[in-house]
Design an enzyme around this catalytic site. Structure first.
Site, PDB file in Angstrom:
ATOM      1  N   ARG A  68      -9.933  -4.208   7.256  1.00 35.52           N
ATOM      2  CA  ARG A  68      -9.016  -3.696   6.231  1.00 35.52           C
ATOM      3  C   ARG A  68      -9.787  -2.739   5.323  1.00 35.52           C
ATOM      4  NH1 ARG A  68      -5.859  -7.325   1.703  1.00 35.52           N
ATOM      5  NH2 ARG A  68      -4.981  -5.568   0.544  1.00 35.52           N
TER       6      ARG A  68
ATOM      7  N   GLU B 285       5.484  -6.062   0.299  1.00 41.02           N
ATOM      8  CA  GLU B 285       6.090  -5.459   1.500  1.00 41.02           C
ATOM      9  C   GLU B 285       7.590  -5.746   1.549  1.00 41.02           C
ATOM     10  OE1 GLU B 285       4.187  -3.370   2.533  1.00 41.02           O
ATOM     11  OE2 GLU B 285       2.243  -4.198   1.967  1.00 41.02           O
TER      12      GLU B 285
ATOM     13  N   TYR C  41       0.154   3.390  -7.384  1.00 40.79           N
ATOM     14  CA  TYR C  41       0.605   2.000  -7.442  1.00 40.79           C
ATOM     15  C   TYR C  41       0.732   1.514  -8.887  1.00 40.79           C
ATOM     16  CZ  TYR C  41      -0.260   1.320  -2.430  1.00 40.79           C
ATOM     17  OH  TYR C  41      -0.210   1.387  -1.066  1.00 40.79           O
TER      18      TYR C  41
HETATM   19  N1  BES Z   1       3.015   1.346   2.578  1.00 43.32           N
HETATM   20  C1  BES Z   1       1.786   0.803   2.150  1.00 43.32           C
HETATM   21  C2  BES Z   1       0.638   1.116   3.066  1.00 43.32           C
HETATM   22  C3  BES Z   1       0.370   2.597   3.264  1.00 43.32           C
HETATM   23  C4  BES Z   1       0.552   3.506   2.236  1.00 43.32           C
HETATM   24  C5  BES Z   1      -0.094   3.035   4.478  1.00 43.32           C
HETATM   25  C6  BES Z   1       0.307   4.871   2.460  1.00 43.32           C
HETATM   26  C7  BES Z   1      -0.350   4.368   4.688  1.00 43.32           C
HETATM   27  C8  BES Z   1      -0.149   5.299   3.685  1.00 43.32           C
HETATM   28  C9  BES Z   1       1.890  -0.707   1.944  1.00 43.32           C
HETATM   29  O1  BES Z   1       3.113  -1.122   1.447  1.00 43.32           O
HETATM   30  C10 BES Z   1       0.877  -1.106   0.899  1.00 43.32           C
HETATM   31  O2  BES Z   1       1.008  -0.662  -0.203  1.00 43.32           O
HETATM   32  N2  BES Z   1      -0.101  -1.918   1.261  1.00 43.32           N
HETATM   33  C11 BES Z   1      -1.108  -2.399   0.358  1.00 43.32           C
HETATM   34  C12 BES Z   1      -0.819  -3.809  -0.067  1.00 43.32           C
HETATM   35  C13 BES Z   1      -0.328  -4.017  -1.431  1.00 43.32           C
HETATM   36  C14 BES Z   1      -0.246  -5.470  -1.817  1.00 43.32           C
HETATM   37  C15 BES Z   1      -0.806  -3.159  -2.527  1.00 43.32           C
HETATM   38  C16 BES Z   1      -2.435  -2.434   1.074  1.00 43.32           C
HETATM   39  O3  BES Z   1      -2.449  -2.238   2.288  1.00 43.32           O
HETATM   40  O4  BES Z   1      -3.443  -2.630   0.433  1.00 43.32           O
HETATM   41 ZN    ZN Z   2       3.323  -0.517  -0.534  1.00 44.33          ZN
END
Ligand code: BES
Ligand code: ZN
Length: 646
Positions: free
Chosen positions: A595, A335, A421
């Site tokens: 989550r 983040e 990702y």
């Molecule tokens: N920005 C994302 C969360 C997100 C992406 C919300 C697309 C809605 C639409 C956040 O930065 C993220 O990637 N969160 C990941 C954590 C990470 C360590 C891979 C998660 O929530 O799993």
């Molecule tokens: Zn992210």
């Protein structure tokens, strides 16, 4: 007008002459507040990208500033008040403003200059299930400001309202927003697109017992008096607009970083995230100064549907990473990394999501390597890449290239794929290894500077990388190799392999156990971190025999684990192996954790058999009132997909 009008409420008519809308090319990109450099000329020259997930027409008129004046009501579960938008008209003939909204109850809209206001006509179009409602405001003249008086509904998709029972302290209600990807429109009427950036300020009133925070200049020493003022001087896209309220206290980590959490969580979270200051320094070392002033972390109740959300100056985080051993702090590195990749240089549309998430995943891993060493960073890479390999199926070929074609991505909430990702980060590692680490670091740093406070498309990235990486390092990466990552499905043959000696040991231990039943000694597993446990389970056959799964659980007590990364892998294995003894713990896990990424594999595994599905529906019915709309939507889709039971 081609709108089927559902609601028209206007008390006075203004000039009804609607200018002919002609689109102009070359959308001027505006720059952020304390930005270091003006936007480069070549970025400005690129034609504006269309955002298929917004009704807004930013090439006609763009919002430059938002002023919120809202009252927060836990009993009604609403935000109500006004949003005032400053407008920058791009088209001399236009007098119509198109905004995004979803389930907003709009009372009146006025146009004016800040001192005098006149009520204007507006129309709310029928709601699209994904996009919400197009809100057309007929101004009659190019007013510098519009003021919308409105309230949100309790079911607003971008807000969750929690009763005291759903919090840690059990005394104070809680609320938080989750605007990404297109949910800001459910709590503020605005141009809900990454193509528009704006500054904002807010006046929020709430019951006295609640501390209110936003993605803005939160003051660690703010008095909890129910009346809060926020300022966000840097331009942000709408998905970074955020608010939270509850019994929140602050714990400092460094003089520019700290944790907000419920009182019983604050000390634990501050200890877990104690390395945040070092993470900030490591990232700055690589990619230049942190440009957002403070970096605080807000730890939310367990119903937060994501792991983390990079709201500027105030990362929102799931409590499931507070494990006591810092083993899941890559979430914070992630983040925080978005402060460069995402918040500073933002993807133009959700189909360019890899520009945010892939680059961030790469930066995250570099920060983990800098703080905790290569062995840890490599383990994290291997875990993600194994997940990526199983994600690819013939059904999702269209989502496997990094550059997703227009029209493919229906709901932008569904683009959190491993492709975005992990393949994105892998692409970065490929480029790094070809041109050399120091060279690639310099490239990324310059890229963040060059496009700072702008939204860019994959095409713009390609153009920039062609000129500043491929052309300047001749013979290192061919354009065909580069393009394969972006436009081909699957993992390109040029992908660098990562191995992990610690995982090799885990693999050997698992193999020995599977072949001869020799349990890995506790002296060895005592040294394991979350990553080793995750890899140990990931590498198991899809089902174990009843004797095997019972022996494993007896040896390692995995059922009932408080570690969500282990739970999300262990429970599906128990379900596939018919290990009913885990059921009570599964029910607890699914009702305590919201989550989405953690609970979905277990729901999916349960939905595979009629008996599992029955159990899943029972558990979900109980858990549902405490879950966030995002998680509810995904679970419902999984459980409903299956034929109804006899
Ligand atoms: N920005 C994302 C969360 C997100 C992406 C919300 C697309 C809605 C639409 C956040 O930065 C993220 O990637 N969160 C990941 C954590 C990470 C360590 C891979 C998660 O929530 O799993
Ligand atoms: Zn992210």
């Amino acid at each position: 007008m081609d709108l089927r009008c559902r609601v028209i409420r206007a008390t006075s008519l203004v000039l009804a002459v609607v200018g002919l809308l002609s689109t102009v090319g070359g959308c001027r990109q505006s720059s952020g507040g304390p930005e270091l450099k003006p936007p480069p000329a070549d970025a400005r020259a690129v034609a504006p990208t269309r955002d298929e997930h917004s009704y807004a027409q930013p090439d006609v008129v763009a919002v430059t500033h938002l002023a919120l004046d809202l009252s927060l009501d836990f009993v009604q579960k609403t935000l109500s008040g006004t949003a005032t938008l400053d407008l920058d008209w791009k088209n001399a003939a236009a007098t119509t403003l198109v905004l995004d909204s979803r389930q907003l109850l709009i009372d009146t809209i006025e146009a004016g200059d800040g001192s005098t206001w006149a009520t204007v006509l507006f129309e709310v179009a029928p709601s699209d299930p994904i996009l919400g409602s197009k809100l057309t405001v007929t101004l009659g003249r190019q007013a510098p400001k519009v003021r919308l008086r409105y309230r949100t509904v309790p079911e607003a998709s971008g807000l969750q309202w929690l009763t005291p029972a759903m919090t840690l302290g059990k005394k104070t209600p809680f609320m938080f927003s989750q605007s990404q990807q297109i949910h800001a429109r459910s709590w503020v009427p605005l141009q809900d697109t990454t193509l528009v950036r704006f500054t904002y300020d807010a006046h929020i009133t709430s019951p006295r017992q609640a501390m209110v925070l936003m993605s803005a200049d939160n003051d660690p020493a703010a008095a909890r008096d129910g009346d809060y003022i926020f300022r966000m001087p840097q331009r942000i896209p709408s998905y970074l607009l955020a608010i939270a309220a509850g019994d929140l206290v602050f714990r400092p980590i460094t003089d520019r970083a700290g944790v907000w959490a419920e009182p019983d969580m604050a000390a634990k979270a501050a200890a877990e995230f104690a390395d945040t200051g070092r993470m900030m320094e490591a990232t700055e070392q690589l990619y230049g100064p942190y440009r957002w002033d403070r970096y605080d972390i807000l730890v939310l109740p367990p119903s937060f549907p994501y792991g983390g959300m990079e709201n500027p100056r105030l990362t929102f985080a799931t409590p499931t990473v507070v494990t006591g051993d810092k083993s899941l702090v890559s979430l914070i590195a992630h983040e925080l990394a978005h402060s460069w990749s995402g918040n500073l240089v933002t993807f133009a549309t959700a189909k360019d999501a890899w520009l945010n998430e892939g680059t961030t995943n790469y930066v995250e891993n570099r920060v983990i390597e800098a703080l905790y060493g290569k062995a840890r960073a490599d383990m994290e890479k291997v875990i993600l890449r194994n997940e990526l390999k199983v994600e690819f199926t013939p059904a999702n070929v269209a989502l496997q290239p990094l550059a997703v074609k227009p029209g493919v991505l229906k709901d932008p909430d569904e683009n959190l794929t491993s492709t975005v990702y992990t393949k994105g980060a892998w692409f970065m590692q490929f480029l790094e290894e070809r041109v050399g680490r120091a060279e690639f670091d310099a490239f990324l740093k310059a890229y963040f500077d060059h496009f700072a406070f702008q939204s860019i498309s994959t095409d713009q990235f390609v153009e920039y990388a062609q000129a500043n990486l491929l052309a300047t390092h001749p013979g290192k990466v061919s354009r065909a190799e580069f393009d394969a990552w972006l436009y081909q499905p699957g993992v390109p043959s040029t992908a660098p392999e990562t191995t992990s000696a610690r995982f090799d040991a885990v693999d050997a231990g698992r193999k020995a156990w599977l072949e001869s039943g020799t349990i890995i000694p506790a002296a060895v597993t005592k040294q394991w971190t979350t990553q080793e446990w995750v890899h140990f389970i990931d590498g198991m056959p899809s089902t174990l025999t009843p004797a095997q799964i019972t022996a494993l659980d007896a040896a390692y007590k995995l059922t009932g684990t408080r570690n969500g990364e282990i739970a999300q892998r262990w429970y599906p294995l128990t379900i596939r192996s018919g290990y009913a003894a885990a059921r009570p713990a599964i029910a607890d896990f699914l009702s305590q954790i919201g989550r989405r990424k953690l609970v979905m594999p277990t729901y999916r595994a349960l939905a595979e058999t009629p008996d599992g599905l029955r159990f899943a529906r029972e558990v979900f019915a109980k858990a549902r009132p405490g879950l966030h709309p995002i998680t509810i939507g995904s679970v419902e889709a999984t459980l409903a997909d299956k034929p109804t039971l006899p």
